[in-house]
Design an enzyme around this catalytic site. Structure first.
Site, PDB file in Angstrom:
ATOM      1  N   SER A 254    -143.336  17.991 -11.335  1.00  0.00           N
ATOM      2  CA  SER A 254    -142.463  19.123 -11.054  1.00  0.00           C
ATOM      3  C   SER A 254    -141.898  19.641 -12.373  1.00  0.00           C
ATOM      4  O   SER A 254    -141.823  18.887 -13.360  1.00  0.00           O
ATOM      5  CB  SER A 254    -141.304  18.685 -10.143  1.00  0.00           C
ATOM      6  OG  SER A 254    -140.314  19.688 -10.053  1.00  0.00           O
TER       7      SER A 254
ATOM      8  N   TYR B 155    -133.776  13.167  -8.238  1.00  0.00           N
ATOM      9  CA  TYR B 155    -135.134  13.689  -8.092  1.00  0.00           C
ATOM     10  C   TYR B 155    -135.737  14.004  -9.463  1.00  0.00           C
ATOM     11  O   TYR B 155    -136.877  13.637  -9.761  1.00  0.00           O
ATOM     12  CB  TYR B 155    -135.105  14.940  -7.227  1.00  0.00           C
ATOM     13  CG  TYR B 155    -136.435  15.628  -7.057  1.00  0.00           C
ATOM     14  CD1 TYR B 155    -137.369  15.167  -6.144  1.00  0.00           C
ATOM     15  CD2 TYR B 155    -136.749  16.756  -7.814  1.00  0.00           C
ATOM     16  CE1 TYR B 155    -138.590  15.812  -5.985  1.00  0.00           C
ATOM     17  CE2 TYR B 155    -137.967  17.402  -7.661  1.00  0.00           C
ATOM     18  CZ  TYR B 155    -138.880  16.934  -6.746  1.00  0.00           C
ATOM     19  OH  TYR B 155    -140.089  17.577  -6.591  1.00  0.00           O
TER      20      TYR B 155
END
Length: 255
Positions: A145, A158
């Site tokens: 990501s 995250y």
């Protein structure tokens, strides 16, 4: 197992209900070959398999839980190889977008997020790299990501997990040089999927299908890291050097 022209014929998706993972599998094997979807939700796996089933393409499902002990990951890779032979492409598409507001003071929630986004996927990277090295060819595609490059305080856990996975996958890729196997790390921004449904849409938002097409092109170029969409590479290079307070006030980019 690759065909006589060296074309990939088998794709295993770890996280087999992932919109991005299944889109990549469909892009890489548009009409023929074997797709193996590995995940823990039986009903959702069946739905994903039904969507991917077309004439000439074989689709199978396997049980896989990224939070299970490492031996379970080794076993699912062995089962996949027993079903389809050599694994030409393995797509690691495991993850859960958990914000800090949901974790709060809940330490078990923190542990679960780290297991799902970091520890389990890192074990899968390790086990898959070993198998691909042993068979002498194959590609591991790791869905990272842009949060791995620069994360927000609202997605701290995250982002840290993705950063660790991203770094580990790239370093493992270096150890595979000369083996015939390789690793491609994919850094999407905001992708319109079930995981991001209901979230405010960030600039440069894209679709799973567009990410899959970019991955396919990157594989042909033998890239090691790819941003999706491409514009995110210079954007994230700029954001990387911004002061943290300013970063927290810029539009969201995390997947």
């Amino acid at each position: 197992m690759r065909d006589g022209l060296g074309r990939d014929q088998t794709v295993l998706v770890l996280g087999g209900t992932s919109d991005i993972g299944t889109a990549i599998a469909h892009e890489l094997l548009p009409s023929a070959g074997t797709i193996l979807l590995a995940g823990r939700e039986t009903a959702a796996l069946k739905l994903a398999a039904d969507r991917l089933t077309v004439p000439g393409r074989r689709v199978e499902t396997l049980h896989y839980d990224a939070t299970a002990p490492a031996a379970a990951t080794v076993d699912v890779l062995a089962c996949a190889a027993a079903l389809a032979g050599d694994l030409d492409v393995v797509v690691l598409a495991v993850g859960a977008l958990t914000g800090e507001e949901l974790i709060g003071a809940d330490s078990p929630a923190l542990e679960s997020s780290l297991q799902t986004n970091m520890l389990g996927p890192m074990v899968a990277v390790h086990a898959t790299a070993h198998r691909l090295r042993e068979q002498g060819h194959g590609t591991l595609i790791v869905l990272s990501s842009v949060a791995a490059v620069r994360t927000r305080e609202t997605l701290l856990t995250y982002g840290v997990a993705k950063a660790a996975l991203d770094l580990y996958a790239r370093r493992i890729g270096r150890t595979l040089r000369g083996s015939g196997a390789r690793v491609l790390v994919v850094r999407p921004g905001h992708v319109r999927t079930r995981m991001t449904a209901g979230l405010p849409e960030a600039p440069f938002a894209t679709t799973a299908r567009e990410v899959a097409a970019r991955v396919s092109r990157s594989l042909r170029r033998r890239a090691a890291v790819v941003y999706a969409p491409a514009i995110l590479r210079p954007v994230m290079a700029t954001l990387r050097v911004l002061p943290q307070d300013l970063m927290n006030n810029t539009p969201r980019k995390e997947r």
